[in-house]
Design an enzyme around this catalytic site. Structure first.
Site, short mmCIF file in Angstrom:
data_model
loop_
_atom_site.label_atom_id
_atom_site.label_comp_id
_atom_site.label_asym_id
_atom_site.label_seq_id
_atom_site.Cartn_x
_atom_site.Cartn_y
_atom_site.Cartn_z
N CYS A 86 -26.21 -89.41 -3.65
CA CYS A 86 -26.53 -87.98 -3.49
C CYS A 86 -27.95 -87.66 -3.05
O CYS A 86 -28.17 -87.05 -2.00
CB CYS A 86 -26.27 -87.23 -4.79
SG CYS A 86 -24.56 -87.32 -5.35
N HIS A 148 -31.06 -81.36 -6.64
CA HIS A 148 -31.14 -82.82 -6.82
C HIS A 148 -32.24 -83.47 -6.00
O HIS A 148 -32.12 -84.61 -5.54
CB HIS A 148 -29.78 -83.48 -6.49
CG HIS A 148 -29.59 -84.77 -7.25
ND1 HIS A 148 -28.69 -85.74 -6.87
CD2 HIS A 148 -30.18 -85.25 -8.38
CE1 HIS A 148 -28.73 -86.74 -7.71
NE2 HIS A 148 -29.63 -86.47 -8.64
#
Lengths: 472, 472
Positions: A86, A148
């Site tokens: 990710c 993130h």
């Protein structure tokens, strides 16, 4: 200094136009520049989105809105992301640069351990994001959903080119508000203020995206709708689960229901754009951030081998489509390898926006390639690297380098499913590609944060279990 | 808690014996336990120390005292260090543990760059040194010379088990006091106070070592005499240079003169021990910290291939000898692979000292192997790793893994000069050793600091230039 001055001038212009009540002028400005919407799903399987991968799967997984979006524009048959996990994948996409150039080789540490320093655990502050570039070009910029890219204040989206942020700073959370979701990483923020929400997160993010579009009247907008769907935890709406009672595997059933919510979000946002008469003037990109982690959310990347975390095709080739009515022909299929790194340069080109700063972009503007104006291939070579595992795609060949076994070589054109290792029969190609890879690696910055051994080990085990690399 | 209590008790014992004026008791205590002296040279070539490597070289390089020391005890024909560069090699030797277990994979950064955090740039504070172990056993512990294990206060030798420190915190400096040597890394400290000195550094460290021995009357001593010789800068005493006027290459001439000063130091210290009647009760170890950097100080590792920075034999096999009159037979040659990691367990054994803490040691007590009491091999497998380059020695086989070319395999027993790569003919051995290596790597901690790309590139170039790995 030049850059700062440039930004100030643009702001001044916008501010003046507002102060003078020049709404007509602003609207004209808005019309001149297309809106840009990037929708990213999280951990979706290549096989589990209708328009990509195993189209036979449609009977089970329903993604009518994504398929409609894809049919309205171009499907990238070899659309790659720059990382198989990710955080680095997002870092590459948002900067248009190989994330390892600025020390973002690994996923962000979940919990700090010695050597993890919060000051550096995020998107290197010396990098500019697509938000920075487009904001300087007069865009209203927003990110809704998963960030993130660092928790510390210097990494906050509002400091990284995004006027507006609604979402979580971390990598995943429950889809429902409740206990245990109140850490800094999981909590939902509106800009810098924590907020509670009601309902299912995918729906909430969708509503927020529509509100953002509503509020972007004075300027063109850039929106990054960064869904947590379909990342674990596996939580779907009860009424959607019912629709998939024919799927016997309960995990797959849950994933199908989560995917339907994701698809519905795309449909709702497109409807909102249509209602506001913005659809023709909006470039929409949809892609997934990395391969589906079949061992975590029970996604499927068939017919590709490999999963999230691996550099096999199933780890880095993702559902990837781009739509822009009138500018991109419907039902286009583009077959040369392209990269998520290309989104930023493409956005700057269509927005006639100047690139800020003097840093080298690794992506290219895809528009002339999609239109056929440019017949060469956008990328002769693409590179991947994380934790000793690395890969290079050079023309039709792809080499994957491991710490625990000899490198493997595939001809992706002839063998997209990576079933036949050609390394032993082609030592000169292996040597050439290893040297190209190492030469690229020597351009990179030392990682600012790292993944711990147990993840490297998991990574290796995923190759053994999910790829054709010699089984033990 | 147990450990702290143990140390306190020992301290209490020593303090009490001093308070009560029990000097006789103290001396008896001192006699019971042997003194331990580790002398380490820096960057010496395998060929440039008389007792090791190319003994034909003696005509040029004179090391009579080192040769005498070696003749009085055991020469390790396959004496390895745990790293091919300074700081990690010292970290391994001083802890008896693979330094990568505690994040010390790389050399210390010379200048901080993003990601280098001073708080972590040193010998992990959770590790115990040979100084900690022997201090707890009642030893007077000292390090004289080069530290190179961290500059921040928590890394200071006085905090890492050494009662006494005289030397530099960094990796190298001029041999003469003067301009440019006044940075924290290069300055000479006596414990925590900076001091100027007069004369040639190798001589100054020697005098300090003799003083330390003089002052260790009440307790047995452990001294780590950590010379900067023969690390660059290439600076020798003028009168010594004259002795080597027959060496035409001026760089080699300078190195020969520097080596003579190093050798003279060993002679002076041995003379001092003899005069004090301590020689029979002192275990002396001499080794070099890594292979000679032929491209920097013009050292020679012949007949081994490879230099400092590489994992070829010339990078990690070093001049290594151990002497203890009466306990180790003179003129002993030991031919199984041993490691600098073994120094700590050997020292603890001869000192009848308990190992402090519960951490696993990778080294073993060499005494029974040297005596022949133990006939098995001390290490079935040895590992090395730095920056993607790694090696494993398993029995007679050694595999080196590269980021830019296929792994190479040698049979070191049959081919110690690594001239014949057996990898292509032995894929099962290659696979087995790669897996062993990776399995070891999965036990390691994430590096606390790293080497930047340019050093990795230099590392690779050294393989091409100084080993038999396929030339380009």
């Amino acid at each position: 200094m030049g850059k700062l001055k440039f930004i100030s001038d643009k702001f001044l212009l916008v501010k003046l136009s507002v102060l003078l009540g020049c709404f007509a002028a602003s609207s004209a400005f808005a019309k001149e520049k297309p809106n840009i919407l990037v929708i990213m799903s999280d951990d979706a399987g290549y096989s589990d989105i209708g328009f990509s991968g195993n189209r036979l799967n449609k009977a089970n997984f329903q993604t009518p809105n994504l398929d409609k979006l894809a049919a309205s524009g171009v499907v990238f048959e070899q659309g790659y992301v720059s990382a198989s996990v990710c955080s680095p994948s997002r870092a590459g996409m948002l900067t248009g640069r190989y994330q390892q150039r600025f020390g973002h080789e690994y996923n962000l540490p979940v919990r700090p351990e010695p050597g993890d320093v919060e000051e550096y655990s995020g998107l290197n502050v010396e990098e500019l994001t697509i938000g920075d570039h487009l904001k300087a070009a007069g865009y209203n910029t927003g990110i809704i959903g998963k960030w993130h890219l660092g928790k510390a204040s210097q990494f906050h989206p509002n400091s990284r080119g995004f006027d507006h942020f609604y979402g979580l700073l971390g990598g995943s959370r429950s889809y429902w508000e409740g206990d245990g979701q109140d850490t800094d990483y999981r909590r939902i923020y509106r800009n810098k203020t924590a907020e509670k929400y009601e309902g299912y997160l995918t729906d909430v993010l969708t509503d927020e995206a529509i509100n953002f579009i509503d509020q972007s009247k004075e300027k063109p907008f850039f929106l990054f709708l960064s869904h947590t769907a379909v990342h674990a935890p596996m939580e779907a709406k009860a009424e959607y689960l019912k629709q998939f009672s024919h799927i016997k595997d309960t995990q797959r059933r849950t994933l199908a229901a989560m995917t339907l919510s994701l698809d519905e979000s795309v449909g709702k946002v497109m409807t909102a754009l249509k209602e506001k008469n913005l659809l023709d003037n909006t470039l929409i990109v949809f892609l997934n951030d990395n391969g589906g982690p079949s061992d975590a959310n029970f996604s499927s990347n068939l017919p590709l081998v490999g999963i999230k975390g691996t550099l096999a095709e199933g780890g880095v080739r993702v559902p990837f489509t781009m739509s822009w009515p009138g500018k991109i022909k419907p039902d286009t299929y583009y077959d040369n390898p392209i990269s998520a790194l290309d989104i930023l340069p493409t956005a700057l080109a269509v927005a006639s926006a100047d690139k800020q700063g003097n840093k080298r972009l690794d992506g290219v503007n895809l528009m002339p390639f999609i239109s056929g104006e440019e017949t060469s291939t956008p990328h002769k070579t693409l590179y991947w690297k994380r934790a000793g595992f690395a890969a290079v795609r050079d023309g039709d060949f792809k080499l994957i380098r491991f710490p625990d076994r000899p490198a493997v070589l595939y001809n992706i054109k002839q063998d997209p499913y990576e079933s036949k290792n050609l390394a032993d029969d082609n030592p000169p190609i292996v040597n050439k590609l290893l040297k190209k890879l190492f030469s690229w690696e020597n351009e990179l910055q030392t990682p600012l944060f790292m993944t711990h051994s147990k993840w490297v080990k998991q990574n290796r085990e995923r190759y053994t279990k999910y790829t054709n690399v010699d089984k033990e």
